[in-house]
Design an enzyme around this catalytic site. Structure first.
Site, mmCIF file in Angstrom:
data_model
loop_
_atom_site.group_PDB
_atom_site.id
_atom_site.type_symbol
_atom_site.label_atom_id
_atom_site.label_comp_id
_atom_site.label_asym_id
_atom_site.label_seq_id
_atom_site.Cartn_x
_atom_site.Cartn_y
_atom_site.Cartn_z
ATOM 1 N N SER A 279 -11.717 -0.620 -4.821
ATOM 2 C CA SER A 279 -10.825 -1.770 -4.628
ATOM 3 C C SER A 279 -10.708 -2.031 -3.137
ATOM 4 C CB SER A 279 -9.437 -1.447 -5.177
ATOM 5 O OG SER A 279 -8.752 -0.568 -4.297
ATOM 6 N N ASP A 280 -10.183 -3.191 -2.767
ATOM 7 C CA ASP A 280 -9.782 -3.345 -1.371
ATOM 8 C C ASP A 280 -8.432 -2.632 -1.203
ATOM 9 O OD1 ASP A 280 -9.728 -3.950 1.283
ATOM 10 O OD2 ASP A 280 -10.228 -6.052 1.050
ATOM 11 N N TYR A 281 -7.973 -2.600 0.010
ATOM 12 C CA TYR A 281 -6.785 -1.821 0.398
ATOM 13 C C TYR A 281 -5.551 -2.256 -0.415
ATOM 14 C CZ TYR A 281 -4.334 0.779 4.147
ATOM 15 O OH TYR A 281 -3.625 1.685 4.897
ATOM 16 N N THR A 282 -5.138 -1.449 -1.350
ATOM 17 C CA THR A 282 -4.021 -1.739 -2.277
ATOM 18 C C THR A 282 -4.206 -3.020 -3.100
ATOM 19 O OG1 THR A 282 -2.619 -2.848 -0.615
ATOM 20 C CG2 THR A 282 -2.274 -0.485 -0.878
ATOM 21 N N SER A 283 -5.450 -3.459 -3.263
ATOM 22 C CA SER A 283 -5.631 -4.731 -3.987
ATOM 23 C C SER A 283 -5.339 -4.587 -5.476
ATOM 24 C CB SER A 283 -7.042 -5.289 -3.763
ATOM 25 O OG SER A 283 -8.012 -4.449 -4.341
#
Ligand code: BGC
Length: 739
Positions: A279-283
């Site tokens: 995932s992207d950062y906390t996405s």
């Protein structure tokens, strides 16, 4: 587990890896030892304390590593740092599975190359591959296994700060460049300690954020998605990319980190991608504010079920996946698949052979900033710069000139010059400023300097000094632009002008020196509105943020040691109101008639022309290139033959130089409308003055394919216009027919 059993497991890992080939079987045998929570642990990534691009959510790294609750880390590096962490994983967790260390190695690691938009302007696939090869050398020498690059988001949105991280607006060029990055980072053999995993990001359509505002909504038809935004991602799969990153944005109402259609149906089922998706950062968590998940448990469920294998920084997989499996809301098969893919990557990197193989003090000390890396960075920075304008042959400057005034906030800069996402590039004194670069060519008594103003501050107190030295000099070089933080993530702008009071200073300097040659060297991370500056200055040299050797490369261009050859990969608008503006738009039902541009009721503006300030593919040289008329091998193409198009190009000027030759096609009539032109090939050639060369492109049915309204990748018979040109600013004169 008893000490004996622990040893057995570790011995088994190293033992089996001695017969390096059948990774799948080895992964299975490890997985047979793993509990469900340990498998989930592999899908978890937390951050070290080096850099953060978002909130750190409850970090307790050591504990998670020992519990087997962490498979990867970002922003943790250096031989010492990674050794300590790896030791915890290998020696203190139950199964001793090594960690994977990832980082944003975007345009260089220590030796910084131009920002990616700049690199793309070189149109030089070999150089781009070399730049990422060097980045991989340096990053792997500091314990890193994985880069979150390349970013392959097509973008036609200069307001979006992250346009600086991509390869511009074109589908074909972005796809070729995407492959070059992957080749450079991953090399031919991932098991070598100087190759790292690449990651195609941000999947998908992130570059089409509404109004250019970062993280914003994207709505687009599937045709546009497939014809424009997906191809560079597909290209990375074809090039063997090992990982993908899902994005922050929603796409047609479904967040891309919870999007089964793009992640499972397209990426896995259509493209057969075998690597893992992070995932992207906390996405994953961000699906809650998106209004798509009701809480973090729900977010974890959607993320895993949709096909995101690893949770970056969100903590939701670690916390919730086990219960979700037990409740039957997430299939255990998905966890097994995710864990298997991640372990497979670790095997490919050789981490089960030796988890410390990237951890080598001597290599760390001797690899960074090698002289040959710096020399390459200088060469690449020069090749990435674009000479936008050169009235009165203001450039190159004769180095025997009596004096030059260097003016502007970026003349002596060694900080912003590295641009955004400059990894571990040293911003304190390692980079070569333009001033330092120019000092290689000039004696101290030839150089006058004044900063004049800051990039953003509204303080004119430095104007007088700048104007005064400008009057004393024979020529003037202004070095201005954006700060490095003005592009990149969360750096959208609604105003595309050169920021602050710099434009005012340019104006004042021109007023004080009506007849002197003025060159504007620009550092920036996006297309700017230069409508005023093109009238005020003679030459404009776009150097982007050119990296560690940027100042030296800029001087090489200013003084003519290197002839500029870069060309724009993104359109520069006349003003922000034209945005989005790109070369391969659709024609509309009311295009502006060529012979009557002012006709009423046409698709135009009443205040500015439709044309941009600088077109896609534009870039000047100190020499001139003449293109002879195009020759086609035949005007009749069939579904089984190919045709060739060729043109003779002659260097008719006074300098040797590179030319980027571009092939464009227009599919005149389609079952869905087709763009007015599409880049379908390019070649960068070197011609000595007076020399000629024939450049030939082969056109096959594959060159002409697109997704039709039924989402079939197909080619349709009919007429095609074709041109070989120095930029996208040309009129078609040749046609061939496919039937
Ligand atoms: C960015 C990614 C980056 C990640 C890790 C995010 O904020 O969108 O491009 O790879 O952080 O640093």
């Amino acid at each position: 587990m008893s000490k004996y059993a622990w040893c057995l497991v570790v011995t088994m890992f190293y033992g089996i890896s001695a017969v390096a080939q059948n990774y799948e079987a080895k992964v299975d045998s490890i997985m047979s030892l793993m509990t469900l929570q340990e498998k989930i642990g592999q899908t978890v990534m937390y951050g070290g304390s080096w850099d953060q691009t978002g909130p750190i959510v409850g970090v307790d790294n050591g504990k998670y590593i020992i519990e087997g609750n962490m498979g990867a880390m970002l922003n943790a590096m250096s031989v010492k740092g990674t050794r300590d962490l790896q030791k915890l994983a290998v020696e203190e967790s139950r199964l001793g599975i090594p960690l994977l260390f990832g980082y944003d190695v975007i345009h260089g690691h220590r030796t910084i190359f131009p920002i990616n938009l700049g690199l793309s302007a070189s149109w030089d696939l070999k150089m781009i591959e070399e730049s990422s090869r060097i980045a991989a050398e340096e990053a792997s020498a500091e314990g890193l296994h994985w880069t979150f690059a390349p970013m392959v988001d097509v973008s036609r949105e200069p307001r979006w700060g992250r346009i600086s991280e991509g390869a511009g607006e074109d589908v074909y060029l972005s796809s070729e460049i995407a492959k070059a990055y992957v080749r450079g980072f991953q090399g031919d053999d991932l098991s070598l300690p100087n190759t790292i995993l690449a990651c195609a990001k941000h999947y998908v359509a992130y570059g089409a954020a509404q109004a250019g505002r970062d993280y914003h909504t994207v709505n687009m038809g599937e045709g546009e998605l497939r014809n424009v935004y997906l191809p560079p991602f597909k290209a990375t799969v074809d090039a063997g990319v090992e990982t993908f990153m899902s994005a922050f944005n929603e796409l047609n109402g479904v967040p891309t980190s919870g999007n089964k259609f793009t992640l499972r149906d397209i990426l896995r089922d259509e493209w057969n991608f075998k690597g893992f998706v992070v995932s992207d950062y906390t996405s994953i968590n961000e699906m809650i504010p998106h209004g798509f998940a009701k809480d973090s448990t729900d977010a974890a469920r959607i993320g895993m079920n949709s096909g995101v294998d690893m949770d970056m920084m969100g903590h939701v997989y670690r916390k919730h996946l086990k219960t979700l499996v037990e409740e039957g809301k997430v299939s255990e098969d998905y966890i097994n698949d995710a864990c298997r893919r991640i372990l497979l990557a670790k095997f490919k990197l050789g981490l089960f052979d030796n988890p410390y193989r990237y951890i080598d003090e001597e290599r760390e000390n001797t690899t960074k900033y090698k002289p040959e890396f710096l020399a390459k960075a200088r060469e690449i920075a020069a090749a990435s710069s674009v000479l936008l304008q050169n009235n009165n042959n203001a450039l190159p400057i004769d180095k025997n000139i009596k004096s030059i005034a260097f003016i502007g906030p970026l003349v002596k800069d060694e900080y912003d010059i590295l641009g955004n996402w400059a990894a571990k590039g040293d911003r304190n004194g390692k980079a070569v400023s333009v001033f330092e670069g120019a000092s290689e060519y000039l004696k101290p008594n030839q150089i006058l300097y004044a900063k004049g103003c800051d990039i953003l501050k509204e303080d004119e107190s430095g104007f007088n000094e700048a104007i005064s030295i400008s009057k004393q000099a024979d020529e003037i070089v202004l070095v201005m632009g954006e700060g490095h933080h003005m592009s990149g993530e969360a750096a959208s702008r609604t105003n595309l002008k050169i920021p602050g009071i710099q434009p005012r200073l340019i104006q004042k300097i021109r007023e004080a020196n009506p007849n002197k040659k003025i060159t504007l060297v620009l550092m920036n991370g996006r297309p700017l509105n230069l409508s005023e500056e093109i009238k005020t200055v003679d030459a404009i040299l776009e150097v982007w943020f050119p990296g560690t050797m940027g100042g030296a490369a800029t001087a090489d261009l200013l003084f003519g040691t290197v002839n500029p050859s870069g060309k724009l990969t993104v359109t520069f608008p006349r003003n922000v109101g034209q945005v989005p503006i790109y070369y391969n738009m659709k024609n509309t039902g009311r295009p502006i008639p060529e012979n009557n541009p002012n006709e009423d009721y046409k698709s135009n503006y009443i205040d500015v022309p439709n044309t941009p300030l600088f077109v896609f593919g534009h870039g000047l040289s100190y020499t001139k290139f003449a293109y002879a008329d195009l020759k086609l091998s035949t005007h009749q193409m069939t579904f089984s033959n190919t045709i060739t198009a060729s043109v003779e190009i002659t260097n008719t000027g006074n300098y040797d130089g590179y030319e980027i030759v571009q092939l464009y096609i227009r599919d005149k009539v389609g079952s869905v409308t087709r763009p007015v032109k599409e880049l379908k090939g390019f070649e960068k050639i070197f011609l000595k003055k007076g020399e000629s060369k024939v450049v030939t492109f082969t056109i096959s049915v594959d060159t002409l394919k697109f997704y039709n309204s039924e989402m079939k990748y197909t080619v349709e018979p009919g007429e095609f216009e074709i041109a070989i040109a120095p930029s996208s600013d040309f009129k078609f004169k040749h046609i061939f027919t496919l039937n």
